[in-house]
Design a protein around this motif. Structure first.
Motif, PDB file in Angstrom:
ATOM      1  N   PHE A 128       0.372   5.951   6.943  1.00  0.00           N
ATOM      2  CA  PHE A 128       0.142   7.357   7.449  1.00  0.00           C
ATOM      3  C   PHE A 128       1.161   8.180   7.162  1.00  0.00           C
ATOM      4  O   PHE A 128       1.279   9.303   6.807  1.00  0.00           O
ATOM      5  N   ARG A 129       2.723   7.534   7.526  1.00  0.00           N
ATOM      6  CA  ARG A 129       3.732   8.368   7.194  1.00  0.00           C
ATOM      7  C   ARG A 129       4.070   8.622   5.743  1.00  0.00           C
ATOM      8  O   ARG A 129       4.492   9.640   5.434  1.00  0.00           O
ATOM      9  N   THR A 130       3.567   7.868   4.897  1.00  0.00           N
ATOM     10  CA  THR A 130       3.689   7.940   3.523  1.00  0.00           C
ATOM     11  C   THR A 130       2.661   8.986   3.091  1.00  0.00           C
ATOM     12  O   THR A 130       2.968   9.900   2.040  1.00  0.00           O
ATOM     13  N   LEU A 131       1.491   8.938   3.619  1.00  0.00           N
ATOM     14  CA  LEU A 131       0.608   9.928   3.146  1.00  0.00           C
ATOM     15  C   LEU A 131       1.053  11.477   3.479  1.00  0.00           C
ATOM     16  O   LEU A 131       0.797  12.393   2.840  1.00  0.00           O
ATOM     17  N   ASN A 132       1.605  11.445   4.835  1.00  0.00           N
ATOM     18  CA  ASN A 132       2.371  12.626   5.072  1.00  0.00           C
ATOM     19  C   ASN A 132       3.531  12.919   4.015  1.00  0.00           C
ATOM     20  O   ASN A 132       3.490  14.143   3.580  1.00  0.00           O
ATOM     21  N   HIS A 133       4.124  12.159   3.547  1.00  0.00           N
ATOM     22  CA  HIS A 133       5.355  12.344   2.628  1.00  0.00           C
ATOM     23  C   HIS A 133       4.812  12.774   1.381  1.00  0.00           C
ATOM     24  O   HIS A 133       5.287  13.823   0.407  1.00  0.00           O
ATOM     25  N   ILE A 134       3.588  12.351   1.012  1.00  0.00           N
ATOM     26  CA  ILE A 134       2.931  12.901  -0.396  1.00  0.00           C
ATOM     27  C   ILE A 134       2.079  14.157  -0.253  1.00  0.00           C
ATOM     28  O   ILE A 134       1.453  14.758  -1.354  1.00  0.00           O
ATOM     29  N   GLY A 135       1.926  14.578   0.993  1.00  0.00           N
ATOM     30  CA  GLY A 135       1.186  15.801   1.230  1.00  0.00           C
ATOM     31  C   GLY A 135      -0.318  15.542   1.456  1.00  0.00           C
ATOM     32  O   GLY A 135      -1.064  16.621   0.906  1.00  0.00           O
ATOM     33  N   TYR A 136      -0.757  14.578   1.242  1.00  0.00           N
ATOM     34  CA  TYR A 136      -2.202  14.267   1.460  1.00  0.00           C
ATOM     35  C   TYR A 136      -2.782  14.726   2.698  1.00  0.00           C
ATOM     36  O   TYR A 136      -2.386  14.547   3.662  1.00  0.00           O
ATOM     37  N   ASP A 137      -3.621  15.689   2.570  1.00  0.00           N
ATOM     38  CA  ASP A 137      -4.225  16.574   3.787  1.00  0.00           C
ATOM     39  C   ASP A 137      -5.739  16.273   3.664  1.00  0.00           C
ATOM     40  O   ASP A 137      -6.466  17.113   4.530  1.00  0.00           O
ATOM     41  N   PRO A 151       0.749  -1.344  -0.035  1.00  0.00           N
ATOM     42  CA  PRO A 151       0.063   0.085   0.072  1.00  0.00           C
ATOM     43  C   PRO A 151       0.959   1.361  -0.085  1.00  0.00           C
ATOM     44  O   PRO A 151       0.625   2.329  -0.494  1.00  0.00           O
ATOM     45  N   PRO A 152       1.770   1.346   0.754  1.00  0.00           N
ATOM     46  CA  PRO A 152       2.589   2.724   0.704  1.00  0.00           C
ATOM     47  C   PRO A 152       3.169   2.817  -0.567  1.00  0.00           C
ATOM     48  O   PRO A 152       3.316   3.968  -1.177  1.00  0.00           O
ATOM     49  N   THR A 153       3.721   1.783  -1.247  1.00  0.00           N
ATOM     50  CA  THR A 153       4.529   1.874  -2.564  1.00  0.00           C
ATOM     51  C   THR A 153       3.218   2.534  -3.617  1.00  0.00           C
ATOM     52  O   THR A 153       3.576   3.177  -4.446  1.00  0.00           O
ATOM     53  N   PHE A 154       2.065   2.074  -3.393  1.00  0.00           N
ATOM     54  CA  PHE A 154       1.141   2.630  -4.455  1.00  0.00           C
ATOM     55  C   PHE A 154       0.817   3.878  -4.142  1.00  0.00           C
ATOM     56  O   PHE A 154       0.693   4.689  -4.980  1.00  0.00           O
ATOM     57  N   LEU A 155       0.841   4.488  -2.999  1.00  0.00           N
ATOM     58  CA  LEU A 155       0.721   5.712  -2.614  1.00  0.00           C
ATOM     59  C   LEU A 155       1.871   6.604  -3.113  1.00  0.00           C
ATOM     60  O   LEU A 155       1.679   7.784  -3.854  1.00  0.00           O
ATOM     61  N   LEU A 156       3.060   6.343  -3.201  1.00  0.00           N
ATOM     62  CA  LEU A 156       4.268   7.099  -3.614  1.00  0.00           C
ATOM     63  C   LEU A 156       4.165   7.028  -5.325  1.00  0.00           C
ATOM     64  O   LEU A 156       4.377   8.082  -5.764  1.00  0.00           O
TER      65      LEU A 156
END
Length: 335
Positions: free
Chosen positions: A280-289, A220-225
């Motif tokens: 959640f840390r990856t969501l932070n990294h991509i700037g999802y708010d 899932p985090p790779t998908f986010l990136l």
């Protein structure tokens, strides 16, 4: 500002909307992702005097906001082939009509356009949902499915959804497709191909739900990136894989939810295999708010216990990004 945590009302649509508002408010949710079924929302009522205002007033009375609405059920009908009893069981008589498949698809498409208008009137910026797929039935690739047949499925998706997305553009609302088995985009590479099919138009993005990725062995985090610019909404839902005994299969053997013979199952957030801290840390990294929407599904647990537990887990785990590096204090300059 912390991201709002909302409750998706799709699994609660058997209850009156006012009751769901009362429950969600009492548990401490910030808002709702409101489903367009039950009495929660009806896109065909968008122009009725006082309809939208009444929904907003009810939310306000309970201290809740709406950021997103959902129309998964009617979105599913837009591209599906076959249209059958499964669809009849989940849509209104208005959409089903006489059951002629193309008529069902066309009426479902019209409701999706109305859903964009309803979202805009409510002040919501995103509609989550499914697209359906005319080629999901070929996923096992037997009988053999030609490349021409597969391409025809993506062409059908683009033909049916581009006019819907035109209305989303007109209304300033985005559609967030949930990557999910039975949809045109159900894993990593089908997501790539789906975005290509509609020319990467901005009206179409993704509702990221990691529960569907875990049992497919996607990260899932790779998908986010990799799809960072298309993450328009987030579902907090979990799943648990149970394949170790050598009997349970990944395709779940047509067994009902919570049956221990299934190879995987949906489970309350934080009790499954989703690596939530990394997510959640990856969501932070991509700037999802945007919102973190709890989609509560766990057939082995009482939802009145599970929903507030899920909210507590997300609040505790979804850390906000730091506004300074932890080692910034070391850089004090030369004395």
């Amino acid at each position: 500002m912390p991201r709002p945590i909302t409750l998706f009302t799709g699994q609660w649509a058997d209850l009156p909307f006012e009751e769901v508002c009362r429950l969600a408010s009492g548990w401490g949710f910030d808002g709702l992702e409101i489903a367009c079924w039950g009495d929660h929302l009806d896109p065909w009522s968008v122009d009725e005097p006082g309809y939208v205002e009444g929904k907003l007033e009810m939310l306000d009375q309970h201290g809740l906001k709406v950021f997103t609405i959902s129309n998964h059920l009617k979105g599913q009908c837009v591209c599906d082939d076959p249209i059958d009893q499964r669809h009849r069981d989940m849509v209104s008589a208005r959409i089903w009509g006489d059951g002629e498949p193309e008529g069902v698809r066309q009426r479902a498409g019209e409701e999706m356009k109305l859903t964009a208008r309803l979202a805009a009137k409510l002040g919501a910026t995103t509609v989550t949902g499914f697209t359906g797929s005319s080629i999901w039935k070929t996923v096992a690739m037997f009988p053999p499915a030609s490349e021409e047949m597969i391409q025809a499925g993506y062409d059908d998706f683009a033909t049916r959804w581009n006019p819907i997305l035109d209305v989303f553009d007109e209304e300033g609302v985005r559609f967030a497709h949930e990557v999910h088995p039975s949809e045109i985009a159900y894993d990593y590479w089908t997501t790539v191909r789906t975005l290509e099919a509609i020319g990467h138009r901005e009206a179409f993005g993704l509702n990221w739900d990691p529960s569907h990725m875990i049992w497919q062995q996607l990260d899932p985090p790779t998908f986010l990136l990799d799809f960072a610019d298309r993450i328009y909404h987030v579902h907090c839902k979990d799943s648990k894989v149970a394949l170790a005994n050598g009997r349970n299969g990944r395709l779940a053997s047509h067994l009902p939810w919570s049956d221990p013979r299934r190879g995987w199952d949906f489970i309350s957030v934080g009790r499954g295999d989703v690596p939530w801290d990394r997510c959640f840390r990856t969501l932070n990294h991509i700037g999802y708010d945007g919102p973190l929407s709890v989609e509560w599904e766990d057939a082995g647990m009482d939802r009145l216990v599970g929903a507030p537990e899920a909210l507590a887990f997300v609040r505790a785990t979804a850390v906000d990004p730091s506004d300074a590096a932890f080692d910034a204090a070391y850089n004090t300059g030369a004395e």
